[in-house]
Design a protein around this motif. Structure first.
Motif, short mmCIF file in Angstrom:
data_model
loop_
_atom_site.label_atom_id
_atom_site.label_comp_id
_atom_site.label_asym_id
_atom_site.label_seq_id
_atom_site.Cartn_x
_atom_site.Cartn_y
_atom_site.Cartn_z
N VAL A 143 -31.63 -1.56 -27.65
CA VAL A 143 -31.82 -1.10 -28.90
C VAL A 143 -32.90 -1.78 -29.78
N LEU B 128 -23.09 2.84 -25.55
CA LEU B 128 -24.36 2.20 -25.32
C LEU B 128 -24.18 1.41 -23.92
N ASP C 283 -34.93 8.39 -29.62
CA ASP C 283 -34.42 7.98 -27.97
C ASP C 283 -35.58 8.68 -27.04
N ILE D 101 -26.29 9.27 -32.86
CA ILE D 101 -26.53 8.10 -31.93
C ILE D 101 -25.89 8.54 -30.58
N LEU E 223 -33.44 3.20 -27.59
CA LEU E 223 -33.03 3.71 -28.84
C LEU E 223 -33.26 3.01 -29.92
N ALA F 244 -27.76 10.59 -28.57
CA ALA F 244 -28.98 10.05 -28.15
C ALA F 244 -28.30 9.38 -26.88
N ALA F 245 -27.50 8.64 -27.01
CA ALA F 245 -26.89 7.94 -25.85
C ALA F 245 -26.59 8.72 -24.81
#
Length: 712
Positions: free
Chosen positions: A580, A574, A641, A605, A624, A608-609
């Motif tokens: 976040v 990230l 996200d 995650i 996120l 999503a990143a």
């Protein structure tokens, strides 16, 4: 009772004159069932006449046949006859032995020359008759050596066949009892045929039998209807139906016979051209039924006569055609219809006076019908035998084929077993290869995750370690300066200088070394080292929580803690531009495989990143969101996200093994498949909601209490 008083003198003279000029019916002691057809006079007017008009009429004509057959008549027919009794017994019976006449009215004179009438017929309830018998029987009383003139009015929609006889009561009842015995035999045969074939129909479910059963029922009802027994015993209070019943049953029976013939002889296939004639006859019969039902009884009767005549000859012709084609059961059909036609011809010849009116000719149709029904029953039985032989031949052939197939199957089984063994060996080898490939792919995914984990740990630990390393050298230098200062102060303290001199030298040395700043710097360096060590300890703790060496056992775990530890590991993925948002709710401890759930969190995650970076690159705007909550007895984790999102096709395929939208080398396509199976193992659900350009949200729902029975 209608009474007509002939008062005018000229009418009385006319009656006596006419009576004296008529041929007389002479009754003697030896008279038994005397048919009076040759002693009657007939009047067939063009319109309906009253009795007074008839009594005055000079248009009566002598009839010279024993049994009058007057055909069809639109109006009433009048019959005039004179009876001269030479016996001691004045009581005589007049018998009109044709039960299907609509109206039969007798006009009888009394001692005062007044005429009274008695009206019977199908238009009147049966119970109004003087005698409980289908024939129309009237009492006539003629004293010894006297004579009386009588008038009969007869009207009917059917053909007028008039077997009229005068008898002594004993002679008539003896003859009628004989007739009843013959009719009873016919009814018995008809009932037996009906019940037998009905039973066979329910046994074999052959539609031919159904048509035949309907035909037998209608023929039986028609024949006993002509004899008047249906009106006497079945619907004696329904004159309106009685006047139509014979025509209706005859038509329905003929239709059933044609359908039976078409089905039994397969005329659409064996005699297609003549089959069209049978269809045309059925149309005529149906039209006759319609005309009769709507009240056009005489027209319906005429059409029925024409149709049944065509029907009789057509069935004989089509049976002959099919028999000539080699279909054996057709011979019974041909013979049966021939017998029925012969019976009809004899019956018709009796009606026109060619053959005498006797027991044989009057009952020939009933006998022919019984023989015809029996022959058709034989035809059906013969067809069943043919079917049985064909079935036996077919079974024998099937048995032979089955034995041959059994031999072939045995040989094929041997070959098949060899091939199955070979194929099993190939499949086993393929299974081993597949398992190896699967293991390699899983290991590849694990190595990819391990690489990601290692990179995350290295990045996270590197910062505090660098911070500690950077503070060690300055701290070492400051400690050396501090030690030198201690030694110098110690030497000054041990010297012989005065206290004031010692204090002055120590103060000068401390000022020279900037001792106060040194202490501040040492404290600052120690705090930095402490913070670095603390951060490193936190990372190690998060790593321990994330890895969960006991992941193969069910444990009570804090999902918020697991999600937070995953964020520590994934922090390097990230960028600082990604915001976040953590919305952790109050969750109870959840019974789960914690390490495997942390792996699921990491996979989601990291995806999503990747999606956020693809959309925003290194710019601001990426978000996120991590949210946890309790919904009933389920823990819910939502990871959302605002990245590039996914298409509907991608959303449907995302959990399929090896499916990936990343570039080559960036993913194996197994991460989400493993995540889906992990959640499924927890008896939970993994739901994805996404649209192109709008980001994606993964919703994980798992029970707080693990249901072991569902897994088993």
């Amino acid at each position: 009772m209608h009474k007509f008083i002939l008062k005018p003198f000229f009418l009385i003279c006319l009656v006596f004159w006419c009576a004296g000029s008529f041929a007389q019916v002479v009754i003697t002691d030896s008279t038994a069932n005397l048919f009076i057809g040759k002693s009657i006079y007939i009047l067939q007017p063009q319109t309906e006449l009253s009795f007074n008009q008839v009594a005055q009429s000079k248009d009566f004509k002598k009839y010279n046949a024993k049994i009058p057959n007057l055909g069809l008549a639109a109006n009433s027919v009048w019959i005039k006859f004179t009876v001269h009794n030479q016996t001691e017994n004045p009581r005589l019976l007049l018998d009109v032995a044709y039960p299907i006449l609509d109206e039969v009215e007798l006009f009888s004179p009394d001692s005062s020359l007044a005429y009274t009438s008695q009206l019977f017929g199908e238009i009147r309830p049966f119970k109004e008759r003087t005698y409980d018998h289908p024939n129309y029987i009237f009492n006539i009383n003629v004293a010894r050596n006297t004579e009386k003139t009588y008038y009969l009015r007869i009207k009917s929609a059917e053909q007028l066949i008039l077997p009229i006889s005068i008898s002594h009561p004993a002679s008539l009842w003896q003859a009628l009892n004989h007739e009843s015995v013959l009719s009873g035999l016919f009814v018995g045969a008809f009932v037996i045929m009906f019940l037998y074939n009905l039973f066979v129909f329910f046994s074999v479910k052959d539609v031919s039998y159904l048509y035949y059963v309907v035909y037998v029922a209608c023929v039986g009802l028609t024949q006993i209807g002509i004899k008047g027994f249906t009106f006497q015993y079945l619907w004696s209070n329904s004159p309106a139906f009685e006047v139509k019943s014979v025509v209706l049953f005859a038509c329905v029976g003929a239709i059933a016979a044609i359908l039976f013939t078409q089905t039994f002889l397969s005329t659409p296939m064996r005699a297609p051209r003549f089959n069209k004639v049978l269809i045309f006859i059925n149309v005529l019969l149906a039209l006759s039924i319609i005309l009769t039902v709507i009240g056009k009884i005489q027209v319906g009767f005429q059409l029925m006569q024409m149709s049944t005549t065509l029907f009789a000859f057509s069935l004989i012709i089509v049976s002959a055609i099919v028999l000539a084609g080699g279909y054996r059961p057709a011979r019974f059909v041909l013979l049966s219809w021939s017998v029925l036609l012969i019976g009809a011809i004899i019956f018709a010849l009796k009606d026109i006076g060619v053959l005498p009116y006797n027991t044989f000719t009057s009952n020939v149709m009933q006998g022919a019908s019984v023989i015809e029904m029996a022959l058709l029953s034989f035809a059906l039985a013969d067809r069943i035998n043919i079917f049985k032989r064909e079935k036996e031949a077919s079974q024998a052939q099937a048995l032979s084929i089955a034995k041959e197939n059994e031999r072939i199957i045995r040989e094929q089984n041997v070959m098949l077993e060899v091939k199955v063994t070979e194929r099993t060996q190939e499949l086993n080898q393929s299974l081993v290869d597949l398992k190896q490939a699967q293991s390699q792919l899983v290991e590849a995914e694990k190595m990819a995750s391990l690489g990601q984990l290692t990179a995350g740990i290295a990045h996270e630990i590197n910062n505090p370690i660098n911070f500690v390393s950077a503070n060690v050298n300055p701290l070492k230098r400051d400690v050396e300066i501090l030690l030198d200062t201690i030694n110098t102060v110690e030497n000054i303290g041990l010297s012989d200088l005065s206290a004031e001199e010692k204090q002055k030298q120590i103060a000068d040395y401390k000022e020279e070394q900037d001792f106060d700043y040194l202490l501040i710097e040492i404290d600052h360096l120690l705090k930095g080292i402490h913070e670095g060590a603390t951060r490193t300890a936190e990372i190690v703790k998060g790593l321990r929580i994330f890895s969960r060496l006991d992941e193969d056992d069910l444990k009570l775990a804090d999902l918020n803690e697991g999600l937070e530890s995953t964020m520590i590991i994934a922090n390097n993925l990230l960028s600082s531009k990604i915001k976040v948002i953590k919305l952790y709710g109050q969750l109870p401890l959840v019974e789960c495989f914690a390490g495997k759930l942390n792996q699921v969190f990491l996979n989601i995650i990291s995806n999503a990143a990747y999606a956020i970076t693809k959309k925003f690159d290194q710019n601001d705007g990426g978000e996120l969101t991590l949210q946890t909550l309790l919904d009933g007895d389920e823990a819910v984790i939502r990871i959302k996200d605002n990245g590039i999102g996914m298409s509907e096709e991608t959303r449907r395929k995302i959990f399929e093994p090896f499916y990936t939208t990343k570039d080559v080398g960036e993913g194996t396509g197994l991460g989400m498949s493993i995540a889906y199976n992990t959640i499924k193992r927890h008896n939970g659900k993994l739901i994805v909601e996404s649209a192109p350009g709008e980001g994606a949200e993964f919703i994980i729902r798992i029970p707080v209490n693990f249901d072991r029975s569902a897994v088993e």
